[in-house]
Design a protein around this motif. Structure first.
Motif: not given
Length: 110
Positions: A16-29, A33-36, A92-102
């Motif tokens: 459950r925790s893993w699935a909920e972590g995947m359904l973030t607003s960022r991932n859904l956006a 965009e990919t579907a569009g 590239g714009g919508i899926s860029g790194p969320a953090s500058p850290e590797p």
């Protein structure tokens, strides 16, 4: 993907925790965009995602995991799909790194 829904309803807390972590607003956006883009190109979202991944510099291998022949054929279409520059820029714009850290595979490098 219906597997995420099944995991979200799982009696196992880790699933459950893993699935909920995947359904973030960022991932859904990103998915929207990919579907569009896919709809505009007459392609599947999976083939667009694979084409985008394959077009990224530094990616040496794109690993697919189809469960059916239909999924395999859809995935293979992504390797011959040439995304237009505007689609590459949008993804590239919508899926860029969320953090500058590797990312090291287990979280951000510290």
């Amino acid at each position: 993907d219906t597997r995420i829904g099944k995991l979200k309803a799982s009696p196992m807390p880790a699933a459950r925790s893993w699935a909920e972590g995947m359904l973030t607003s960022r991932n859904l956006a990103i998915a929207a965009e990919t579907a569009g883009i896919a709809a505009g190109l007459g392609a599947t979202p999976a083939s667009v995602a694979l084409a985008w991944t394959a077009a990224q510099p530094g990616d040496t291998a794109v690993i697919i995991g189809p469960r059916t022949l239909v999924q395999l054929h859809g995935n293979l279409e992504g390797f011959s799909l040439a995304l237009p520059p505007d689609a590459l820029a949008r993804l590239g714009g919508i899926s860029g790194p969320a953090s500058p850290e590797p990312v090291t595979g287990m979280g951000a490098h510290r």
